[in-house]
Design a protein around this motif. Structure first.
Motif, PDB file in Angstrom:
ATOM      1  N   ARG A  70       0.781  -1.253  -0.036  1.00 25.55           N
ATOM      2  CA  ARG A  70      -0.139  -0.104  -0.229  1.00 25.55           C
ATOM      3  C   ARG A  70       0.898   1.337  -0.056  1.00 25.55           C
ATOM      4  N   GLU A 466      -0.500  -1.984   5.668  1.00 26.05           N
ATOM      5  CA  GLU A 466      -0.061  -3.394   5.159  1.00 26.05           C
ATOM      6  C   GLU A 466      -0.941  -4.535   5.881  1.00 26.05           C
ATOM      7  N   ALA A 468      -3.717  -4.646   5.274  1.00 20.07           N
ATOM      8  CA  ALA A 468      -4.394  -5.088   4.100  1.00 20.07           C
ATOM      9  C   ALA A 468      -3.952  -6.043   3.265  1.00 20.07           C
ATOM     10  N   THR A 469      -2.564  -5.866   3.110  1.00 18.74           N
ATOM     11  CA  THR A 469      -1.792  -6.393   2.119  1.00 18.74           C
ATOM     12  C   THR A 469      -1.654  -8.026   2.643  1.00 18.74           C
ATOM     13  N   ARG A 471      -3.573  -9.531   4.703  1.00 20.42           N
ATOM     14  CA  ARG A 471      -4.936 -10.250   4.638  1.00 20.42           C
ATOM     15  C   ARG A 471      -5.201 -10.409   2.955  1.00 20.42           C
ATOM     16  N   GLN A 472      -5.091  -9.586   2.286  1.00 17.83           N
ATOM     17  CA  GLN A 472      -5.358  -9.998   1.003  1.00 17.83           C
ATOM     18  C   GLN A 472      -4.510 -11.155   0.358  1.00 17.83           C
ATOM     19  N   HIS A 473      -3.372 -11.264   0.719  1.00 16.92           N
ATOM     20  CA  HIS A 473      -2.529 -12.250   0.186  1.00 16.92           C
ATOM     21  C   HIS A 473      -2.335 -13.398   1.294  1.00 16.92           C
ATOM     22  N   ASP A 474      -3.071 -13.167   2.433  1.00 20.48           N
ATOM     23  CA  ASP A 474      -2.934 -14.274   3.562  1.00 20.48           C
ATOM     24  C   ASP A 474      -1.534 -14.921   3.682  1.00 20.48           C
ATOM     25  N   PHE A 518      -9.248  -4.847   9.700  1.00 18.20           N
ATOM     26  CA  PHE A 518      -8.694  -5.303   8.572  1.00 18.20           C
ATOM     27  C   PHE A 518      -9.032  -6.969   8.407  1.00 18.20           C
TER      28      PHE A 518
END
Length: 561
Positions: A70, A466, A468-469, A471-474, A518
């Motif tokens: 991000r 990050e 969010a990063t 979580r998005q990419h687990d 998040f």
């Protein structure tokens, strides 16, 4: 007579077919991602921007995995960690102006730590280059100038035909010892224009070997073989060169004690009977090293931290092996050997005469005992208990990434990484915000094992986006945030220097609630529950946050006699 340079690589049938029948819809960005894939890249980091959109469009036609962060600086930290743990060049995709400049601190850390980051940045169209007055969005008069003093090399593209060679040259530069960040700039219109060149299939970017001069290693071997009280300082260059096995073999052949710098954590086994561990900010250790009649320094410039704040005054002969020519003899006169640590240590292994020293292990025990006694006299039980809890909770093969925070300062000296290339921090350049995004980069490299990030509450605020990063990419990263209400180490420095602290207290969020917003599970823990809570978080798939409210203190300064 046939010379090597007369040999021509003939394309395979598949390469010929791809060259003659390129897929439709390619642009200049495809040449970038094709070159990266051909060089062996599998993962790229970055953040899209207007002048780099051609590359990002090409990613969807590429086998490369994209991990988007991000903030550009955090993307740089993630690429830095990926490069450190894999030893491969880590592509970082950036856009012009503000995006590029936001990555500067990460580039400085990568340069300081010799992390091979390959930054590929968009630029304004070719017509606007060099002027700075065309009025393009994000335009800089000379964008490269902002990076030229930091990165190893700068590579500029003006036409699509230059893209494969420029990226291959940058890749080779990043991975030639000493590893480091490199910079490639490609204008927007070059990236967006339809590609008329064939598919890039076989770029060559084999890094050069940095071989030691044999007359120098012969002299070094003689000095070490005849020394009465030799010692070794092992720095980050040993880790980057994957030379820890050769270091151990040499230390055992010579019966010589080894201390690792903070950047060289894990270069030598922590519990080995010849291990002085990493207590370089301790006068007892400084005295021990000053007393060595021959001091072998491998992969370290003996900078501020490694020299106990430049108080180290060697009385014996120094032999310095260093891949970074600028660091060779930069702080102390030495027999300077400009070489990759692995190759130089191998040369020494082959030429030294085995020696035995029945006093070596006892001298190691004595100096470590003096260090322990000094720490024990300072009423720092909480700090030692917290660090021990982290060590017990972290699996032996799990990497850890530490921000610039008091617990990390403790870890530099007192934490056993339990392996080579497992503990990393931002102590090269010293910027805040490294720990969490770097851990994400390591998790992207190997998601099969948990990764620990450690930050203070001040440093954590650099990186909260990050979550969010993660979580998005687990990504399996557990983030330990030690919350002391401010910039803890600066609070200590100012109080010690001026009697009171200014600008160090922080209003901060509820980190548990923030993480949960998040979609990242979080827990608030205590020193007593830390080991259990941290172990549980590390064992749970995906990202997690553990918040420890605690006021930790540093051990007393020890660079004075």
């Amino acid at each position: 007579m046939t010379h090597d340079h007369d040999l021509v690589l003939r394309p395979t049938a598949a390469q010929t077919e791809a060259a003659l029948n390129p897929p439709p819809g390619r642009n200049g960005g495809d040449l970038v991602v094709e070159t990266l894939a051909g060089l062996g890249a599998t993962t790229v980091f970055g953040l899209p921007g207007q002048h780099a959109l051609g590359v990002f469009d090409a990613l969807r036609r590429s086998p490369l995995r994209y991990v988007g962060l991000r903030v550009e600086n955090n993307a740089g930290f993630a690429a830095d960690a990926y490069g450190r743990v894999t030893g491969e060049a880590a592509p970082l995709l950036l856009s012009t102006g503000p995006g590029a400049l936001t990555s500067l601190a990460a580039m400085q850390e990568a340069a300081s730590a010799s992390a091979p980051v390959l930054a590929i940045c968009g630029q304004v169209p070719v017509a606007g280059l060099g002027g700075g007055r065309k009025g393009y969005l994000h335009e800089l008069p000379d964008q490269q100038a902002s990076f030229r003093g930091i990165v190893k090399s700068v590579h500029t593209v003006r036409a699509q035909s230059q893209i494969p060679s420029a990226i291959a040259a940058a890749w080779k530069s990043a991975l030639t010892a000493p590893h480091g960040p490199v910079w490639v700039e490609i204008p927007q219109d070059v990236l967006l224009a339809p590609a008329v060149l064939p598919v890039v299939t076989a770029p060559d970017a084999t890094p050069d070997d940095l071989v030691p001069r044999p007359e120098l290693t012969a002299v070094a071997a003689d000095l070490l073989s005849r020394a009465a009280r030799p010692a070794i300082v092992a720095g980050g260059g040993v880790v980057r060169a994957d030379a820890s096995g050769k270091l151990k073999a040499l230390a055992e052949k010579l019966d010589v004690p080894v201390v690792t710098t903070f950047g060289g954590k894990g270069a030598f086994p922590w519990e080995h009977p010849l291990s002085l561990q990493s207590w370089l900010e301790d006068r007892h250790m400084t005295d021990f090293l000053e007393d060595a009649d021959v001091l072998l320094v491998v992969g370290s410039g003996l900078g501020e931290l490694s020299s106990n704040y430049h108080t180290f005054r060697p009385r014996g002969r120094i032999v310095q092996i260093e891949a970074d020519l600028g660091k060779l003899e930069s702080n102390h006169p030495a027999l300077g050997i400009h070489a990759d640590a692995r190759l130089a240590l191998q040369a020494l292994l082959e030429t030294v005469t085995e020696r035995t020293d029945p006093t070596a292990e006892e001298r190691v025990r004595q100096v470590l005992a003096r260090v322990r006694d000094r720490i024990a006299a300072q009423d720092l039980t909480l700090e030692q208990r917290v660090l021990a809890s982290v060590r017990r909770a972290l699996p032996a093969d799990a990497p850890s990434f530490w921000d610039m925070t008091i617990l990390a300062y403790w870890a530099w000296s007192a934490f056993d990484p339990r392996g080579t290339n497992l503990m990393h921090s931002a102590q090269g350049a010293g910027g805040l915000g490294y720990g969490f995004p770097a851990a994400l980069g390591a998790a992207a490299a190997d998601p099969s094992r948990p990764v620990l990030a450690v930050s203070g509450d001040g440093g954590a605020l650099y990186s909260v986006a990050e979550l969010a990063t993660a979580r998005q990419h687990d990504l399996p990263v557990t983030w330990l945030i030690v919350d002391d209400g401010g910039y803890g180490i600066l609070r200590e420095y100012m109080t010690d220097t001026f009697g009171e602290a200014t600008a160090t207290e922080l209003t901060r969020p509820d980190y548990v609630a923030l993480a949960e917003s998040f979609g990242v599970p979080a827990v608030r823990t205590t020193p007593d529950a830390l080991e259990t809570d941290l172990a549980k978080a590390l064992a749970t798939p995906g990202p997690s946050v553990v918040v420890l409210p605690a006021l930790l203190r540093m051990f007393a300064p020890t660079h004075l006699a």
